[in-house]
Design a protein around this motif. Structure first.
Motif, short mmCIF file in Angstrom:
data_model
loop_
_atom_site.label_atom_id
_atom_site.label_comp_id
_atom_site.label_asym_id
_atom_site.label_seq_id
_atom_site.Cartn_x
_atom_site.Cartn_y
_atom_site.Cartn_z
N LEU A 65 37.56 -14.93 -115.20
CA LEU A 65 38.23 -15.75 -114.19
C LEU A 65 37.35 -16.94 -113.84
CD1 LEU A 65 38.26 -12.47 -113.24
CD2 LEU A 65 40.02 -13.37 -111.73
N TYR A 81 36.73 -19.53 -110.50
CA TYR A 81 37.00 -19.79 -109.09
C TYR A 81 36.41 -21.13 -108.73
CZ TYR A 81 38.56 -15.04 -107.98
OH TYR A 81 39.27 -13.87 -107.90
N GLY A 94 35.79 -20.16 -98.62
CA GLY A 94 35.61 -19.13 -99.63
C GLY A 94 36.11 -19.61 -100.98
N PRO A 95 35.66 -18.99 -102.07
CA PRO A 95 36.15 -19.36 -103.40
C PRO A 95 37.65 -19.12 -103.51
CG PRO A 95 34.20 -17.96 -103.55
CD PRO A 95 34.66 -17.91 -102.13
N ARG A 128 34.76 -9.25 -115.82
CA ARG A 128 34.97 -7.87 -115.41
C ARG A 128 35.07 -6.99 -116.65
NH1 ARG A 128 40.81 -6.68 -113.91
NH2 ARG A 128 40.76 -6.25 -116.13
N LEU A 153 30.69 -13.06 -98.05
CA LEU A 153 32.10 -13.28 -98.35
C LEU A 153 32.81 -11.96 -98.55
CD1 LEU A 153 31.49 -16.16 -100.88
CD2 LEU A 153 32.85 -16.40 -98.82
N THR A 189 42.45 -3.47 -107.58
CA THR A 189 41.00 -3.52 -107.51
C THR A 189 40.45 -4.57 -108.46
OG1 THR A 189 38.96 -2.25 -107.74
CG2 THR A 189 40.80 -1.57 -109.11
N ASN A 190 39.96 -5.65 -107.87
CA ASN A 190 39.17 -6.65 -108.58
C ASN A 190 39.88 -7.41 -109.69
OD1 ASN A 190 36.73 -6.89 -107.27
ND2 ASN A 190 36.02 -4.96 -108.09
N GLU A 191 41.18 -7.34 -109.80
CA GLU A 191 41.82 -8.14 -110.84
C GLU A 191 41.80 -9.61 -110.46
OE1 GLU A 191 45.06 -6.60 -113.13
OE2 GLU A 191 46.24 -8.37 -112.59
N LYS A 192 42.24 -9.92 -109.29
CA LYS A 192 42.17 -11.29 -108.78
C LYS A 192 41.85 -11.18 -107.30
CE LYS A 192 45.86 -14.09 -108.22
NZ LYS A 192 47.00 -14.93 -108.69
N LEU A 193 40.72 -11.72 -106.95
CA LEU A 193 40.28 -11.59 -105.57
C LEU A 193 40.70 -12.81 -104.75
CD1 LEU A 193 36.62 -10.32 -106.14
CD2 LEU A 193 38.68 -8.97 -105.72
N PHE A 194 41.05 -12.54 -103.52
CA PHE A 194 41.35 -13.60 -102.56
C PHE A 194 40.24 -13.54 -101.52
CE2 PHE A 194 45.61 -14.81 -103.89
CZ PHE A 194 45.97 -13.74 -104.67
N PHE A 195 39.52 -14.63 -101.39
CA PHE A 195 38.34 -14.66 -100.53
C PHE A 195 38.65 -15.20 -99.14
CE2 PHE A 195 34.62 -13.60 -103.09
CZ PHE A 195 35.12 -13.68 -104.37
N GLY A 196 37.89 -14.71 -98.18
CA GLY A 196 37.86 -15.31 -96.86
C GLY A 196 36.89 -16.48 -96.85
N SER A 197 36.76 -17.13 -95.71
CA SER A 197 35.86 -18.28 -95.61
C SER A 197 34.40 -17.88 -95.43
CB SER A 197 36.28 -19.18 -94.44
OG SER A 197 37.56 -19.72 -94.69
#
Lengths: 113, 112
Positions: A34, A36, A43-44, A93, B90, B97-105
């Motif tokens: 991936l 980012y 955040g990313p 991953r 972060l 699980t961990n396929e595509k993560l959405f992050f906070g600030s």
């Protein structure tokens, strides 16, 4: 030992030209990759991904290429825009859905008008 | 849909203190991961929780711990803070699980 390497800490490109960001990995078990993008103080955000069964994935101006034999992937941005200026992280991953994401150290892209 | 929410946004602590950071994932997401970002080190994986269970743990000392609640909200705790713990922490959520993560600030922690 770094499993995901982004050897260029920074890259500067003229607006309208192509930006190529590179990423190398050492673990042949990685099966999902991936990219980012991260702006300062945020955040990313997910940009684009590619499975190890493919060698190319395209989404608008962004294309990711995967060369499994060389353990190398690259992100192409065409054409580059000033709003693309950010830090780009490559991540990988392994282990199907069980593995956690391993990130590179990032490449700071600057697109100059 | 609201994104990943991390609180507080900024935190200043002194060496030896302990700190708790909070993360509310995107509604419906059951996996929460924590990462530490320091200048020049990229994002280093701390741990991942799924359905209140720790599934993966990174290479950090035991001073770093976390937990996840039944509503998927997660907290991260760092005890006996050291100067080197100064970083952006972060939190990221995903449906599985961990396929595509959405992050906070993130929470910017400064240890003085």
């Amino acid at each position: 030992d770094q499993q995901v390497k982004q050897n260029s800490p920074s890259l500067s490109v003229q607006e309208g030209r192509i930006s190529i960001l590179n990423c190398d990995y050492t673990n042949s078990m990685f099966d999902y990759f991936l990219w980012y993008k991260k702006y300062p103080a945020e955040g990313p955000t997910f940009l684009i991904s590619i499975s190890s069964i493919k060698d190319k994935n395209e989404d608008g101006r962004f294309t990711v290429f995967l060369n499994k034999s060389a353990k190398h992937l690259s992100l192409h941005i065409v054409p580059s825009q000033p709003g693309d200026s950010a830090v780009y992280f490559c991540a990988a991953r392994w282990g199907g859905s069980q593995g956690n994401l391993i990130f590179g150290k990032g490449t700071k892209l600057s697109v100059k008008p | 849909k609201a994104g990943v929410t991390q609180t507080p946004r900024y935190l200043i602590k002194t060496r030896g203190q302990q700190v708790t950071l909070s993360c509310s994932p995107i509604s419906g997401h059951r996996s929460v991961s924590w990462y530490q970002q320091t200048p020049g080190q990229g994002l280093q994986f701390l741990f991942e929780y799924f359905s209140e269970t720790q599934r993966n743990k990174g290479n950090f000392p035991g001073r770093f711990s976390g937990r996840q609640f039944s509503n998927s909200r997660s907290e991260m705790n760092v005890s006996t803070l050291e100067l080197g713990d100064s970083a952006l922490y972060l939190c990221a959520s995903s449906f599985a699980t961990n396929e595509k993560l959405f992050f906070g600030s993130g929470t910017q922690l400064s240890v003085l």
